[in-house]
Scaffold this motif. Structure first.
Motif, PDB file in Angstrom:
ATOM      1  N   GLU A   8       0.733  -1.403  -0.252  1.00 47.32           N
ATOM      2  CA  GLU A   8      -0.129  -0.434  -0.288  1.00 47.32           C
ATOM      3  C   GLU A   8       0.767   1.004   0.193  1.00 47.32           C
ATOM      4  O   GLU A   8       1.790   1.183   0.315  1.00 47.32           O
ATOM      5  CB  GLU A   8      -1.027  -0.108   1.519  1.00 47.32           C
ATOM      6  N   SER A  10      -1.487   4.286  -0.079  1.00 48.28           N
ATOM      7  CA  SER A  10      -2.548   5.114   0.347  1.00 48.28           C
ATOM      8  C   SER A  10      -2.086   7.021   0.794  1.00 48.28           C
ATOM      9  O   SER A  10      -0.460   6.838   1.747  1.00 48.28           O
ATOM     10  CB  SER A  10      -3.152   5.165   1.371  1.00 48.28           C
ATOM     11  N   VAL A  15      -6.431   6.143  -1.589  1.00 48.12           N
ATOM     12  CA  VAL A  15      -6.056   4.311  -1.228  1.00 48.12           C
ATOM     13  C   VAL A  15      -5.605   4.016  -2.223  1.00 48.12           C
ATOM     14  O   VAL A  15      -5.329   4.676  -3.654  1.00 48.12           O
ATOM     15  CB  VAL A  15      -6.480   3.327  -1.273  1.00 48.12           C
ATOM     16  N   TYR A  60     -10.692  -3.383  -0.968  1.00 50.06           N
ATOM     17  CA  TYR A  60     -11.960  -3.706  -0.145  1.00 50.06           C
ATOM     18  C   TYR A  60     -11.804  -2.288   1.242  1.00 50.06           C
ATOM     19  O   TYR A  60     -10.426  -1.908   1.209  1.00 50.06           O
ATOM     20  CB  TYR A  60     -12.198  -4.891   0.334  1.00 50.06           C
ATOM     21  N   GLY A  61     -13.172  -2.220   1.535  1.00 49.03           N
ATOM     22  CA  GLY A  61     -12.992  -1.007   2.308  1.00 49.03           C
ATOM     23  C   GLY A  61     -14.344  -1.876   2.952  1.00 49.03           C
ATOM     24  O   GLY A  61     -14.555  -0.769   4.134  1.00 49.03           O
ATOM     25  N   GLY A  62     -14.019  -2.729   3.141  1.00 50.32           N
ATOM     26  CA  GLY A  62     -15.402  -3.662   4.402  1.00 50.32           C
ATOM     27  C   GLY A  62     -15.526  -4.905   4.204  1.00 50.32           C
ATOM     28  O   GLY A  62     -14.261  -5.760   3.511  1.00 50.32           O
ATOM     29  N   ARG A  84      -8.886  -2.886   5.443  1.00 50.12           N
ATOM     30  CA  ARG A  84      -9.046  -2.185   4.283  1.00 50.12           C
ATOM     31  C   ARG A  84      -8.157  -2.337   3.484  1.00 50.12           C
ATOM     32  O   ARG A  84      -6.947  -2.774   5.094  1.00 50.12           O
ATOM     33  CB  ARG A  84      -9.065  -0.460   4.593  1.00 50.12           C
TER      34      ARG A  84
END
Length: 130
Positions: A8, A10, A15, A60-62, A84
């Motif tokens: 990542e 972000s 993100v 994803y964020g969930g 996330r």
């Protein structure tokens, strides 16, 4: 099924995750990239491929879940994800696979394939989740 967490990078803009050459080597040469969302409560997949290799990246964020088997007549398997992040999976040929959105926001998937999609019957339905 090997699941690889993607690096990542972000920041305040949003993100950001990277698919690196080491990840793409799982399928060899990339001939097609498919980008899609999966709405809350929906599934993409529930199929396997006779010849085509895929690398599926899920952003994803969930909550969501990955479902698969290892061939005809084998047990269904499942792995749950929360929070996330982004992961990549490369289901082997003949392994049925599906991504289910168990959350309330869209999931993004990016699927790199080692051959272009042509509707020739390489994709065969075999349900691994509802």
């Amino acid at each position: 099924m090997d699941v690889i967490e993607l690096p990542e990078s972000s920041d305040q803009r949003g993100v950001s995750f990277s698919l690196l050459v080491d990840h793409l080597r799982a399928i060899g040469r990339v001939e097609d990239v498919h980008i899609a969302t999966i709405g809350p409560g929906h599934v993409r997949g529930n199929h396997y491929h006779l010849e085509r290799g895929e690398l599926i990246a899920v952003v994803y964020g969930g909550p969501w879940s990955l479902h698969w088997d290892t061939g005809p007549g084998t047990a269904r398997r499942r792995r749950d994800f929360t929070g996330r992040g982004a992961v990549a999976v490369a289901p082997p040929v003949n392994w049925s696979h599906a991504v289910r959105n168990d959350g309330e926001v869209d999931l993004w998937i990016f699927v790199a394939s080692d051959r272009p999609y042509d509707g020739s019957g390489d994709t065969v339905s075999r349900k691994v989740t509802d």
